[in-house]
Design a protein around this motif. Structure first.
Motif, PDB file in Angstrom:
ATOM      1  N   VAL A  82       0.505  -1.171  -0.089  1.00 44.79           N
ATOM      2  CA  VAL A  82      -0.037   0.425  -0.121  1.00 44.79           C
ATOM      3  C   VAL A  82       1.223   1.343   0.169  1.00 44.79           C
ATOM      4  O   VAL A  82      -0.003   2.604   0.209  1.00 44.79           O
ATOM      5  N   ASN A  83       2.070   1.255  -0.402  1.00 46.43           N
ATOM      6  CA  ASN A  83       2.682   2.155  -0.392  1.00 46.43           C
ATOM      7  C   ASN A  83       2.746   3.321  -1.166  1.00 46.43           C
ATOM      8  O   ASN A  83       2.783   4.176  -1.295  1.00 46.43           O
ATOM      9  N   HIS A  84       2.031   2.999  -2.166  1.00 44.10           N
ATOM     10  CA  HIS A  84       0.722   4.133  -3.334  1.00 44.10           C
ATOM     11  C   HIS A  84      -0.233   4.919  -2.954  1.00 44.10           C
ATOM     12  O   HIS A  84      -0.302   5.867  -3.579  1.00 44.10           O
ATOM     13  N   ILE A  85      -0.483   4.660  -1.463  1.00 43.93           N
ATOM     14  CA  ILE A  85      -1.824   4.792  -0.727  1.00 43.93           C
ATOM     15  C   ILE A  85      -1.223   6.086   0.385  1.00 43.93           C
ATOM     16  O   ILE A  85       0.008   5.491   1.399  1.00 43.93           O
ATOM     17  N   ASP A  86      -1.500   7.397   0.739  1.00 45.84           N
ATOM     18  CA  ASP A  86      -1.299   7.965   2.380  1.00 45.84           C
ATOM     19  C   ASP A  86      -1.798   7.281   3.208  1.00 45.84           C
ATOM     20  O   ASP A  86      -3.316   7.954   2.504  1.00 45.84           O
ATOM     21  N   LEU A  87      -1.713   6.386   3.720  1.00 46.29           N
ATOM     22  CA  LEU A  87      -2.611   6.166   4.826  1.00 46.29           C
ATOM     23  C   LEU A  87      -2.886   6.882   5.523  1.00 46.29           C
ATOM     24  O   LEU A  87      -3.965   7.121   5.815  1.00 46.29           O
ATOM     25  N   ALA A  88      -2.195   8.242   5.763  1.00 44.58           N
ATOM     26  CA  ALA A  88      -2.324   9.108   6.588  1.00 44.58           C
ATOM     27  C   ALA A  88      -3.935   9.580   6.753  1.00 44.58           C
ATOM     28  O   ALA A  88      -4.523  10.329   7.092  1.00 44.58           O
ATOM     29  N   ALA A  89      -3.370  10.533   5.081  1.00 43.09           N
ATOM     30  CA  ALA A  89      -5.157  10.943   4.284  1.00 43.09           C
ATOM     31  C   ALA A  89      -5.672   9.803   4.955  1.00 43.09           C
ATOM     32  O   ALA A  89      -6.417  10.965   4.873  1.00 43.09           O
ATOM     33  N   ALA A  90      -5.661   8.827   4.232  1.00 43.21           N
ATOM     34  CA  ALA A  90      -7.183   8.289   3.904  1.00 43.21           C
ATOM     35  C   ALA A  90      -6.987   8.339   5.365  1.00 43.21           C
ATOM     36  O   ALA A  90      -9.050   8.462   5.769  1.00 43.21           O
ATOM     37  N   ARG A  91      -7.160   7.881   6.793  1.00 43.02           N
ATOM     38  CA  ARG A  91      -7.247   7.934   8.113  1.00 43.02           C
ATOM     39  C   ARG A  91      -8.141   9.177   8.114  1.00 43.02           C
ATOM     40  O   ARG A  91      -8.983   9.495   8.530  1.00 43.02           O
ATOM     41  N   ALA A  92      -7.286  10.054   7.689  1.00 46.01           N
ATOM     42  CA  ALA A  92      -7.839  11.807   7.416  1.00 46.01           C
ATOM     43  C   ALA A  92      -9.222  12.246   7.351  1.00 46.01           C
ATOM     44  O   ALA A  92      -9.740  13.006   7.793  1.00 46.01           O
ATOM     45  N   HIS A  93      -9.434  11.177   6.018  1.00 48.03           N
ATOM     46  CA  HIS A  93     -10.747  11.925   5.203  1.00 48.03           C
ATOM     47  C   HIS A  93     -11.738  10.276   5.699  1.00 48.03           C
ATOM     48  O   HIS A  93     -12.349  10.474   4.890  1.00 48.03           O
ATOM     49  N   GLY A  94     -11.407   9.733   6.490  1.00 51.00           N
ATOM     50  CA  GLY A  94     -12.248   8.599   6.789  1.00 51.00           C
ATOM     51  C   GLY A  94     -12.480   7.748   6.582  1.00 51.00           C
ATOM     52  O   GLY A  94     -13.295   6.874   5.711  1.00 51.00           O
TER      53      GLY A  94
END
Length: 94
Positions: A82-94
Motif C-alpha cells: 500500500v505504499n502508493h496510498i497515503d494512509l495518514a491522509a486516508a485516515r484523516a479523510h475517513g
C-alpha cells in the motif's frame, strides 16, 4: 440500489464480471495508471474505489475529493502493498 464501485485499472475478466454482477461497477476502458483528476472523481462519486499499485493516491487526491464532497467510504487495493496510498491522509479523510 447497488453500491457504486469504481475500478481504476483493467482487471482479469473474471474479477470484472463478478464485480459487475454484485455492484454498480464503473470499469476503466484504458489499462493505464489513473491520474489525479480521475482518482478525485472516483473518490467523489463512488461508494468504493478499487485501485492498483500503479495509482498514486496521495494527500492531494484525498484533499481534492474532500472539497468535492467525498462519497467513497472504502478504498481497496488490487495488488501487494500500500505504499502508493497515503494512509495518514486516508485516515484523516475517513
Amino acid at each position: 440500489m447497488a453500491p457504486i464501485v469504481s475500478v481504476t485499472r483493467r482487471l482479469p475478466a473474471e474479477v470484472e464480471a463478478r464485480l459487475a454482477a454484485a455492484y454498480d461497477v464503473r470499469l476503466t476502458p484504458e489499462d493505464r495508471p489513473s491520474d489525479h483528476d480521475s482518482l478525485v472523481e472516483a473518490l467523489a462519486t463512488a461508494d468504493a474505489v478499487l485501485c492498483t499499485v500503479t495509482d498514486r493516491v496521495d494527500a492531494a487526491v484525498f484533499e481534492a475529493a474532500a472539497r468535492r464532497g467525498m462519497r467513497a467510504r472504502l478504498l481497496a487495493n488490487f495488488g501487494v502493498g500500500v505504499n502508493h496510498i497515503d494512509l495518514a491522509a486516508a485516515r484523516a479523510h475517513g
